[in-house]
Design an enzyme around this catalytic site. Structure first.
Site, PDB file in Angstrom:
ATOM      1  CG  ASP A 147      -0.222  -0.166   2.546  1.00  0.00           C
ATOM      2  OD1 ASP A 147       1.015  -0.331   2.538  1.00  0.00           O
ATOM      3  OD2 ASP A 147      -0.882  -0.151   3.600  1.00  0.00           O
ATOM      4  CG  HIS A 148       3.441   2.476   2.991  1.00  0.00           C
ATOM      5  ND1 HIS A 148       2.496   1.660   3.556  1.00  0.00           N
ATOM      6  CD2 HIS A 148       3.759   3.397   3.945  1.00  0.00           C
ATOM      7  CE1 HIS A 148       2.253   2.076   4.800  1.00  0.00           C
ATOM      8  NE2 HIS A 148       3.006   3.124   5.056  1.00  0.00           N
ATOM      9  CG  ASP A 186       2.196   1.687   9.340  1.00  0.00           C
ATOM     10  OD1 ASP A 186       2.704   1.970   8.246  1.00  0.00           O
ATOM     11  OD2 ASP A 186       1.478   2.481   9.989  1.00  0.00           O
ATOM     12  NE  ARG A 200       2.957   9.840  12.117  1.00  0.00           N
ATOM     13  CZ  ARG A 200       3.327   8.577  12.211  1.00  0.00           C
ATOM     14  NH1 ARG A 200       3.883   7.975  11.177  1.00  0.00           N
ATOM     15  NH2 ARG A 200       3.174   7.922  13.333  1.00  0.00           N
ATOM     16  CB  SER A 237       7.301   6.353  10.783  1.00  0.00           C
ATOM     17  OG  SER A 237       8.029   5.248  10.393  1.00  0.00           O
ATOM     18  NE  ARG A 291       9.524   6.289   8.077  1.00  0.00           N
ATOM     19  CZ  ARG A 291       9.098   7.455   7.616  1.00  0.00           C
ATOM     20  NH1 ARG A 291       9.952   8.411   7.337  1.00  0.00           N
ATOM     21  NH2 ARG A 291       7.814   7.677   7.399  1.00  0.00           N
TER      22      ARG A 291
HETATM   23  C1  MIC Z   1       3.989   6.679   8.193  1.00  0.00           C
HETATM   24  O1  MIC Z   1       2.804   6.984   8.263  1.00  0.00           O
HETATM   25  O2  MIC Z   1       4.915   7.423   8.542  1.00  0.00           O
HETATM   26  C2  MIC Z   1       4.340   5.301   7.647  1.00  0.00           C
HETATM   27  C3  MIC Z   1       4.997   5.496   6.338  1.00  0.00           C
HETATM   28  O3  MIC Z   1       3.170   4.549   7.462  1.00  0.00           O
HETATM   29  C4  MIC Z   1       5.254   4.615   8.656  1.00  0.00           C
HETATM   30  C5  MIC Z   1       5.806   3.341   8.196  1.00  0.00           C
HETATM   31  C6  MIC Z   1       6.982   3.478   7.292  1.00  0.00           C
HETATM   32  O4  MIC Z   1       7.791   4.395   7.440  1.00  0.00           O
HETATM   33  O5  MIC Z   1       7.109   2.622   6.410  1.00  0.00           O
HETATM   34  C7  MIC Z   1       4.606   4.368  10.021  1.00  0.00           C
HETATM   35  O6  MIC Z   1       3.658   5.026  10.367  1.00  0.00           O
HETATM   36  O7  MIC Z   1       5.106   3.546  10.793  1.00  0.00           O
HETATM   37 FE1  SF4 Z   2      -0.049   4.983   4.965  1.00  0.00          FE
HETATM   38 FE2  SF4 Z   2       1.207   5.751   7.191  1.00  0.00          FE
HETATM   39 FE3  SF4 Z   2      -0.240   7.485   5.758  1.00  0.00          FE
HETATM   40 FE4  SF4 Z   2      -1.459   5.590   7.087  1.00  0.00          FE
HETATM   41  S1  SF4 Z   2      -0.246   7.242   7.957  1.00  0.00           S
HETATM   42  S2  SF4 Z   2      -1.889   6.215   5.006  1.00  0.00           S
HETATM   43  S3  SF4 Z   2      -0.033   3.895   6.910  1.00  0.00           S
HETATM   44  S4  SF4 Z   2       1.645   6.457   5.111  1.00  0.00           S
END
Ligand code: MIC
Ligand code: SF4
Length: 650
Positions: free
Chosen positions: A64-65, A119, A379, A543, A545
């Protein structure tokens, strides 16, 4: 003794330790979730554990990313993840099926179960009464292999909801209200548990918006009771058998109680650069807006988008606004298409994006310089959109759609538009044709895993030196997010290739014409000197990550000294044998400078048995004390040279 819902679920899953506040506990994980941006590392590490098949009851791998596919990297990841899922006993949600948290809620979430996801928005599952926790990919790999997940036995913040939301006020405003009270700092080690009469007025998708953005509080997770609303949702998803009623015991004690009267909540927005910079829509009314996007795992449910369609029907988006929607899942998209709502949205001038994270993780739709972008996401960290100095207001879909029509922030009651109340449907369109089942064990044994050239097995972590000689590679301030440490957006496609991705560590602090953080780190590493990062409060927000630990590790960083460090990031640092230390006296932060040479003697002895470590600034001669807030298991992991070595040794 009367118990909170959190403690009831924890008790059922406890496999190690005692349920005493602040103790380290191990819990059994029933379900796991991975997504493609964190999933490749998670599965590469899982493969290195040489476990034939996952042991969690249900493990699901989502794409999905990384969906923009410029160059072969993303598709290489998809094929790797699809083939490794089939082989290892994991369900695979194909690209196009939707955002992991939305799909997981629809198709897999179970009240009372535990879910660990790579995540940070995994707590979305709390909307259905799960104890759903975000973690690094390596922790999830261990859980897939049947290992316990370790956390600090949480404090429980009870949020008592009374009353009922007024028209145009959305469940997004509940979490924005809570963010205005609790902020994004200082909530590490807490779980937010909702209770009270107001809870019953909220549907599961509304609750999921609240638990999803609860991640921004920095808490371990958030959870709602499982009640008639939960039953209704599960029945509509044709999963009534997964229902069980769950609630806290009458008279249980919370560590803190916050009361929110839903009828007094106002429409709000979180303004750049932080999800806790909350302002009322009233105070922002009249602000010109040039971009509006409705989507992300926070606000892309069927009911959200039906409301949007109803408001837009027969109207046209304001000429000064570019407007896009990204429905959260194939189920949502399909239902909107079938009932004509998608047609109304398209006719109004929306750009239709696929069911994925998209602009939320900087995959396109970077706003122009100096404009305001209104998004229904969770975010708005500086630069996350892909535009430096961006201005992003996070709002409900209600406020977003009205803004798209008017071209400026508008107070709903002054919009002249009638509020369209949308009921959750009694039946969702269920078709799991995009969820690939794992192969049966006999076929799985023979199946091949597809590994494209851009998938690189990450370098193993190594033990910390006994006497650490280091240099301050960077001194940064408050609220450094994982987006600062390891940017996503245009660099997201390098997630499966640590040596390449590492070049962009702390990219936002690199200055033109000067050596980058990465170059300086590698230079020190060559000379046997450790890189050290100095930070202020709430280091590593955001995140899950683990690249924010893994890539600095690759560059030779061995220690982070901050005033405070956020939960998931701290665990990731430990998992890759980077030492997280906190200033005993926060004022000492001011005495350390970039490029200072630091020294820690007898580091391993301190890790073994002390709650402190002394650090000497060789450049200034100043000596200071740092706290080591580590569980016995954290210490063992650090001494073993990271979680993978620790697990293998076991
Ligand atoms: C995000 O919303 O920052 C992400 C991208 O979903 C991350 C995960 C990632 O960095 O792959 C998260 O929320 O953990
Ligand atoms: Fe995807 Fe993270 Fe954004 Fe949710 S917050 S839509 S998991 S990138």
């Amino acid at each position: 003794m009367a118990k909170t819902l959190t403690f009831k679920i924890l008790e059922k899953h406890l496999v190690d330790g005692r349920l005493e506040k602040s103790a380290s506990i191990g819990i059994k994980i029933d379900q796991t979730l991975t997504q493609d941006a964190t999933g490749t590392t998670s599965f590469l590490l899982f493969e290195s554990m040489a476990i034939e098949r996952v042991k969690a009851d249900t493990a699901v791998s989502y794409i999905d990313h990384n969906m923009s596919q410029f160059g072969p990297e993303n598709h290489n990841d998809h094929l790797y993840l699809q083939s490794v899922a089939a082989k290892k006993g994991v369900y695979f949600s194909r690209p196009g099926n939707g955002i992991c948290h939305q799909v997981n809620l629809e198709r897999f979430g179970k009240p009372g179960a535990t879910l660990l996801g790579s995540d940070s928005h995994t707590p979305t599952g709390g909307g259905i009464g799960m104890l759903a926790i975000g973690a690094g990919g390596l922790d999830v790999a261990v859980a897939m292999g049947g290992g316990a997940f370790y956390l600090t036995c949480p404090k429980v913040i009870g949020v008592k909801l009374t009353g009922q939301l007024r028209p145009w006020v959305a469940s997004k405003d509940i979490i924005l209200k809570l963010l205005s009270i609790l902020t994004t700092k200082g909530n590490v080690g807490c779980v937010v548990e909702y209770f009270g009469p107001g809870v019953t007025t909220l549907t599961v998708p509304q609750r999921a918006t609240v638990t999803n953005m609860g991640a921004e509080l920095g808490v371990t997770t958030s959870v709602f009771p499982s009640d008639e609303q939960t039953k209704k949702f599960l029945a509509a998803q044709k999963r009534e058998n997964d229902f069980q009623p769950l609630a806290a015991d009458e008279g249980c004690e919370y560590d803190r109680i916050i009361e929110i009267d839903l009828s007094l909540v106002e429409p709000m927005a979180a303004c750049s650069p932080s999800p806790d910079n909350i302002k009322t829509i009233k105070s922002l009314a009249g602000t010109k807006v040039n971009q509006v996007i409705i989507g992300s795992c926070t606000n892309s449910s069927f009911t959200d988008l039906m409301m949007v369609a109803k408001v837009l029907k027969g109207k046209t988006i304001n000429p000064s606004v570019e407007f896009a929607i990204a429905p959260g899942s194939k189920q949502v998209m399909n239902m909107l298409a079938a009932n004509g709502a998608l047609g109304d949205i398209i006719a109004a001038g929306a750009r239709i994006l696929e069911s994925s994270c998209g602009p939320c993780i900087g995959q396109g739709f970077s706003p122009a310089d100096g404009v305001v972008s209104v998004r229904t996401f969770n975010r708005n960290f500086a630069g996350r959109t892909g535009t430096k100095n961006d201005t992003v207001f996070l709002t409900s879909p209600e406020i977003a759609v009205l803004t798209a029509l008017k071209g400026e922030i508008v107070e709903p009651e002054k919009s002249g538009i009638e509020f369209p109340k949308i009921e959750m449907p009694f039946e969702f369109t269920v078709d799991d044709n995009m969820i690939q089942k794992p192969l049966p064990p006999d076929q799985a044994k023979k199946a091949d895993v597809i590994r494209g050239s851009t998938i690189v097995v990450p370098e193993a972590a190594s033990k910390l030196p006994h006497d650490l000689k280091g240099k301050v590679l960077l001194k940064c301030g408050d609220k450094i997010t994982t987006d600062h440490i390891m940017p996503a957006g245009a660099f997201l496609k390098y997630r499966s290739n640590v040596p390449v991705y590492s070049q962009y560590v702390f990219n936002c602090f690199n200055e033109q014409g000067k050596p980058t953080f990465a170059q300086r780190g590698l230079e020190l590493k060559k000379n046997g000197i450790a890189g050290i990062v100095i930070a202020s409060e709430s280091y590593g927000q955001g995140s899950s990550r683990e690249h924010a630990a893994l890539c600095p590790m690759y560059l030779g960083v061995k220690m982070i000294i901050a005033k405070s460090i956020e939960r998931i990031h701290k665990a990731n640092l430990i998992n890759f044998a980077l030492l997280p230390a906190e200033f005993e006296n926060p004022a000492d932060y001011d005495k350390i400078n970039a490029d200072d040479e630091l020294e820690v003697k007898n580091l391993n002895d301190a890790i073994k048995s002390s709650d402190f470590v002394m650090v000497k600034d060789k450049t200034s001669g100043f000596e200071f004390k740092c706290k080591l807030t580590l569980s016995a298991r954290d210490r063992d992991i650090l001494l073993a040279g990271g979680l993978l070595n620790f697990t293998k040794n076991k």
